[in-house]
Design a protein around this motif. Structure first.
Motif, PDB file in Angstrom:
ATOM      1  N   LEU A 106      -6.462  -6.684  44.468  1.00  0.00           N
ATOM      2  CA  LEU A 106      -5.546  -5.189  44.254  1.00  0.00           C
ATOM      3  C   LEU A 106      -5.089  -4.186  42.658  1.00  0.00           C
ATOM      4  O   LEU A 106      -5.094  -5.665  42.032  1.00  0.00           O
ATOM      5  CB  LEU A 106      -4.793  -5.212  45.308  1.00  0.00           C
ATOM      6  CG  LEU A 106      -5.105  -5.678  46.440  1.00  0.00           C
ATOM      7  CD1 LEU A 106      -4.119  -6.363  47.548  1.00  0.00           C
ATOM      8  CD2 LEU A 106      -5.623  -4.340  47.433  1.00  0.00           C
ATOM      9  N   ARG A 107      -5.109  -3.643  42.909  1.00  0.00           N
ATOM     10  CA  ARG A 107      -4.455  -2.916  41.307  1.00  0.00           C
ATOM     11  C   ARG A 107      -2.211  -3.544  40.932  1.00  0.00           C
ATOM     12  O   ARG A 107      -2.337  -3.807  39.934  1.00  0.00           O
ATOM     13  CB  ARG A 107      -4.565  -1.306  41.419  1.00  0.00           C
ATOM     14  CG  ARG A 107      -4.220  -1.042  40.351  1.00  0.00           C
ATOM     15  CD  ARG A 107      -4.470   0.035  40.247  1.00  0.00           C
ATOM     16  NE  ARG A 107      -3.399   1.265  41.170  1.00  0.00           N
ATOM     17  CZ  ARG A 107      -3.990   2.808  41.606  1.00  0.00           C
ATOM     18  NH1 ARG A 107      -4.332   3.359  40.419  1.00  0.00           N
ATOM     19  NH2 ARG A 107      -2.959   3.381  42.493  1.00  0.00           N
ATOM     20  N   GLU A 108      -2.161  -3.861  42.642  1.00  0.00           N
ATOM     21  CA  GLU A 108      -0.903  -4.642  42.326  1.00  0.00           C
ATOM     22  C   GLU A 108      -1.026  -5.547  41.844  1.00  0.00           C
ATOM     23  O   GLU A 108       0.276  -6.220  41.236  1.00  0.00           O
ATOM     24  CB  GLU A 108      -0.407  -4.385  43.459  1.00  0.00           C
ATOM     25  CG  GLU A 108      -1.005  -5.319  44.862  1.00  0.00           C
ATOM     26  CD  GLU A 108      -0.197  -4.966  45.879  1.00  0.00           C
ATOM     27  OE1 GLU A 108      -0.307  -5.908  46.583  1.00  0.00           O
ATOM     28  OE2 GLU A 108       0.327  -4.307  46.546  1.00  0.00           O
ATOM     29  N   GLN A 109      -2.228  -7.004  41.592  1.00  0.00           N
ATOM     30  CA  GLN A 109      -2.240  -7.848  41.271  1.00  0.00           C
ATOM     31  C   GLN A 109      -2.576  -8.168  39.897  1.00  0.00           C
ATOM     32  O   GLN A 109      -1.790  -8.938  39.549  1.00  0.00           O
ATOM     33  CB  GLN A 109      -3.838  -8.299  42.042  1.00  0.00           C
ATOM     34  CG  GLN A 109      -3.598  -8.534  43.459  1.00  0.00           C
ATOM     35  CD  GLN A 109      -4.413  -9.359  44.287  1.00  0.00           C
ATOM     36  OE1 GLN A 109      -5.520  -9.051  44.618  1.00  0.00           O
ATOM     37  NE2 GLN A 109      -4.169 -10.270  45.222  1.00  0.00           N
ATOM     38  N   THR A 110      -3.349  -6.933  39.800  1.00  0.00           N
ATOM     39  CA  THR A 110      -3.896  -7.376  37.541  1.00  0.00           C
ATOM     40  C   THR A 110      -4.659  -5.686  37.526  1.00  0.00           C
ATOM     41  O   THR A 110      -4.301  -5.477  38.289  1.00  0.00           O
ATOM     42  CB  THR A 110      -4.769  -8.635  37.450  1.00  0.00           C
ATOM     43  OG1 THR A 110      -4.883  -8.530  36.364  1.00  0.00           O
ATOM     44  CG2 THR A 110      -6.143  -7.606  37.877  1.00  0.00           C
ATOM     45  N   THR A 157     -16.931 -20.511  36.906  1.00  0.00           N
ATOM     46  CA  THR A 157     -15.977 -19.694  35.890  1.00  0.00           C
ATOM     47  C   THR A 157     -17.471 -18.246  35.387  1.00  0.00           C
ATOM     48  O   THR A 157     -18.602 -19.334  34.678  1.00  0.00           O
ATOM     49  CB  THR A 157     -15.539 -20.604  34.627  1.00  0.00           C
ATOM     50  OG1 THR A 157     -14.700 -19.786  34.215  1.00  0.00           O
ATOM     51  CG2 THR A 157     -16.810 -21.293  34.521  1.00  0.00           C
ATOM     52  N   SER A 158     -17.058 -17.360  35.550  1.00  0.00           N
ATOM     53  CA  SER A 158     -17.252 -15.962  34.898  1.00  0.00           C
ATOM     54  C   SER A 158     -16.614 -15.120  34.132  1.00  0.00           C
ATOM     55  O   SER A 158     -14.751 -15.276  34.220  1.00  0.00           O
ATOM     56  CB  SER A 158     -17.761 -15.019  35.472  1.00  0.00           C
ATOM     57  OG  SER A 158     -18.956 -15.748  36.672  1.00  0.00           O
ATOM     58  N   ALA A 159     -16.297 -14.718  32.181  1.00  0.00           N
ATOM     59  CA  ALA A 159     -15.946 -14.186  31.963  1.00  0.00           C
ATOM     60  C   ALA A 159     -16.248 -12.450  31.515  1.00  0.00           C
ATOM     61  O   ALA A 159     -17.442 -12.001  31.322  1.00  0.00           O
ATOM     62  CB  ALA A 159     -15.632 -14.053  30.485  1.00  0.00           C
ATOM     63  N   VAL A 160     -15.502 -11.912  32.485  1.00  0.00           N
ATOM     64  CA  VAL A 160     -16.227 -10.496  32.708  1.00  0.00           C
ATOM     65  C   VAL A 160     -14.613  -9.585  32.573  1.00  0.00           C
ATOM     66  O   VAL A 160     -13.651  -9.727  31.396  1.00  0.00           O
ATOM     67  CB  VAL A 160     -16.224  -9.698  34.298  1.00  0.00           C
ATOM     68  CG1 VAL A 160     -17.422 -11.663  34.501  1.00  0.00           C
ATOM     69  CG2 VAL A 160     -14.832 -10.831  35.320  1.00  0.00           C
ATOM     70  N   SER A 161     -15.073  -8.469  32.446  1.00  0.00           N
ATOM     71  CA  SER A 161     -14.402  -7.365  31.864  1.00  0.00           C
ATOM     72  C   SER A 161     -14.330  -5.761  32.375  1.00  0.00           C
ATOM     73  O   SER A 161     -14.923  -5.307  32.556  1.00  0.00           O
ATOM     74  CB  SER A 161     -14.419  -6.902  29.502  1.00  0.00           C
ATOM     75  OG  SER A 161     -13.693  -5.888  29.780  1.00  0.00           O
ATOM     76  N   ILE A 198      -8.538 -15.574  39.712  1.00  0.00           N
ATOM     77  CA  ILE A 198      -9.007 -14.270  39.270  1.00  0.00           C
ATOM     78  C   ILE A 198      -7.632 -14.290  38.189  1.00  0.00           C
ATOM     79  O   ILE A 198      -6.401 -14.836  37.818  1.00  0.00           O
ATOM     80  CB  ILE A 198      -8.388 -12.989  39.498  1.00  0.00           C
ATOM     81  CG1 ILE A 198      -9.053 -12.931  41.197  1.00  0.00           C
ATOM     82  CG2 ILE A 198      -8.300 -11.734  38.950  1.00  0.00           C
ATOM     83  CD1 ILE A 198     -10.789 -12.852  40.391  1.00  0.00           C
ATOM     84  N   ASN A 199      -8.630 -14.559  36.702  1.00  0.00           N
ATOM     85  CA  ASN A 199      -7.349 -14.695  35.385  1.00  0.00           C
ATOM     86  C   ASN A 199      -6.598 -15.991  35.741  1.00  0.00           C
ATOM     87  O   ASN A 199      -5.333 -15.912  34.738  1.00  0.00           O
ATOM     88  CB  ASN A 199      -6.600 -13.289  35.355  1.00  0.00           C
ATOM     89  CG  ASN A 199      -7.252 -12.020  35.297  1.00  0.00           C
ATOM     90  OD1 ASN A 199      -8.599 -12.059  35.307  1.00  0.00           O
ATOM     91  ND2 ASN A 199      -6.330 -10.872  34.648  1.00  0.00           N
ATOM     92  N   GLY A 200      -6.670 -16.885  35.846  1.00  0.00           N
ATOM     93  CA  GLY A 200      -6.645 -18.509  35.919  1.00  0.00           C
ATOM     94  C   GLY A 200      -5.204 -18.612  37.088  1.00  0.00           C
ATOM     95  O   GLY A 200      -4.622 -19.308  36.552  1.00  0.00           O
ATOM     96  N   ILE A 236     -12.761 -15.025  36.448  1.00  0.00           N
ATOM     97  CA  ILE A 236     -12.829 -15.269  37.830  1.00  0.00           C
ATOM     98  C   ILE A 236     -13.364 -16.774  37.948  1.00  0.00           C
ATOM     99  O   ILE A 236     -14.920 -17.628  37.456  1.00  0.00           O
ATOM    100  CB  ILE A 236     -14.611 -14.321  38.142  1.00  0.00           C
ATOM    101  CG1 ILE A 236     -13.861 -12.536  38.353  1.00  0.00           C
ATOM    102  CG2 ILE A 236     -14.560 -14.215  39.459  1.00  0.00           C
ATOM    103  CD1 ILE A 236     -15.003 -12.144  38.954  1.00  0.00           C
ATOM    104  N   GLU A 237     -12.993 -17.284  38.420  1.00  0.00           N
ATOM    105  CA  GLU A 237     -13.107 -19.038  39.444  1.00  0.00           C
ATOM    106  C   GLU A 237     -13.443 -18.833  40.561  1.00  0.00           C
ATOM    107  O   GLU A 237     -13.119 -18.329  41.691  1.00  0.00           O
ATOM    108  CB  GLU A 237     -12.269 -19.496  38.982  1.00  0.00           C
ATOM    109  CG  GLU A 237     -12.188 -19.724  37.229  1.00  0.00           C
ATOM    110  CD  GLU A 237     -10.857 -20.766  36.910  1.00  0.00           C
ATOM    111  OE1 GLU A 237     -11.119 -21.213  36.164  1.00  0.00           O
ATOM    112  OE2 GLU A 237     -10.088 -19.921  37.252  1.00  0.00           O
ATOM    113  N   LEU A 238     -14.439 -19.352  40.909  1.00  0.00           N
ATOM    114  CA  LEU A 238     -15.147 -19.866  42.698  1.00  0.00           C
ATOM    115  C   LEU A 238     -14.748 -21.000  42.601  1.00  0.00           C
ATOM    116  O   LEU A 238     -15.012 -21.769  42.177  1.00  0.00           O
ATOM    117  CB  LEU A 238     -16.267 -19.174  42.936  1.00  0.00           C
ATOM    118  CG  LEU A 238     -16.671 -18.317  43.011  1.00  0.00           C
ATOM    119  CD1 LEU A 238     -18.398 -17.948  43.281  1.00  0.00           C
ATOM    120  CD2 LEU A 238     -15.674 -16.803  43.379  1.00  0.00           C
ATOM    121  N   LEU A 239     -13.510 -21.449  43.739  1.00  0.00           N
ATOM    122  CA  LEU A 239     -12.842 -23.016  44.615  1.00  0.00           C
ATOM    123  C   LEU A 239     -13.741 -23.288  45.415  1.00  0.00           C
ATOM    124  O   LEU A 239     -13.891 -22.867  46.428  1.00  0.00           O
ATOM    125  CB  LEU A 239     -11.347 -22.869  43.764  1.00  0.00           C
ATOM    126  CG  LEU A 239     -10.866 -21.634  43.082  1.00  0.00           C
ATOM    127  CD1 LEU A 239      -9.426 -22.106  43.166  1.00  0.00           C
ATOM    128  CD2 LEU A 239     -10.944 -22.703  41.477  1.00  0.00           C
TER     129      LEU A 239
END
Length: 294
Positions: A248-252, A270-274, A223-225, A258-261
């Protein structure tokens, strides 16, 4: 467009006078401006075609604070239309109609957990503005004892195709007379396509197995690189593979990428979202449809 060449209706001897020619041009331009104004008035009678000024008037009436810098006029029209449609009774059928209007038919799913009084809405996350409008809509129409939970979804599609090609081989020697090193024993000649990729041939078991491979090949999410998530849930129903996880909110505070590995850490998608993380956690689901196509 109305007729604006007035000179053709005047007597011929008037048309040759420069003053009357200039008068015709001026009146013609005024008629064109009036026609454009009347067309704008007609367009502003409908929410779907109203201009920015009329949209601002409706937003003031509905107590909406727009952001013209980030919100396109098309979204502002959809938002006004959505607010104007808020008339009881509010039913699940009404909710489905609103989801069709905001996200489009087939781009959302609703799950009602009756024992726990919880309503889940899952939709694509390409445009966060429509997600925010959906939250406002739910606050206006849902009963107070119902909990609304949004499930952002990232949808993907994998296309498989099959092509059958026949090759003609040309032999340079006959049995027992092969001169080693001079020429290859056989050479590949012209090819001929006997089955094109556009012709359906892949059966459902292969599509289902490919979907299972996709689900198992995804081992983690980035998430977010920088934020790595390994707690994933996987499922395969027919030719649709699903991967789910929680942020979690504590993460960001906002998910923007979003990247799936895979197991080696190589990015597969890779997906650009908001998606703002306003609650304790936000559940995401990626859905991959495997089907035949070219």
């Amino acid at each position: 467009m109305p007729e604006t060449d007035l000179c053709q209706y005047w007597p011929r001897w008037f048309r040759e006078i420069l003053d009357f020619q200039a008068l015709c041009q001026t009146e013609g331009e005024e008629l064109r401006l009036m026609a454009a104004f009347l067309e704008r008035v007609r367009a502003n009678l409908f929410v779907q075609t109203m201009d920015e000024g009329t949209a601002a008037v409706w937003e003031a009436i509905l107590h909406i604070t727009p952001n013209p810098v980030t919100e396109p006029l098309s979204f502002r029209r959809d938002r006004v239309l959505n607010r104007l449609s808020m008339h009881p009774p509010f039913t699940l059928t009404f909710l489905y109609q609103r989801l069709d209007a905001l996200f489009g038919p087939g781009n959302w799913e609703v799950e009602v957990d009756y024992p726990n009084y919880t309503l889940y809405i899952e939709a694509a996350v390409e445009d966060q503005q429509y997600f925010a409008e959906m939250s406002v809509t739910m606050d206006l129409i849902k009963p107070c004892h119902i909990v609304y939970i949004s499930r952002p979804r990232v949808a993907g599609c994998l296309l498989l195709s099959e092509e059958v090609v026949k090759y003609h081989a040309r032999y340079n020697y006959i049995l027992g007379q092969w001169a080693l090193g001079r020429q290859p024993f056989a050479e590949q000649g012209e090819s001929e396509v006997v089955k094109m990729a556009s012709q359906p041939s892949i059966l459902q078991p292969l599509l289902d197995q490919a979907a299972g491979f996709v689900a198992e090949d995804i081992q983690s999410v980035r998430i977010n690189g920088s934020i790595r998530i390994t707690a994933l849930s996987r499922s395969t129903v027919g030719n649709v593979a699903s991967v789910g996880y929680r942020v979690l909110r504590e993460q960001t505070e906002e998910v923007t990428r979003i990247e799936l590995l895979d197991k080696a850490g190589t990015a597969l998608t890779t997906s650009a979202v908001s998606v703002p993380v306003t609650e304790e956690a936000v559940a995401f689901r990626h859905a991959f449809v495997v089907k035949e196509g070219s």
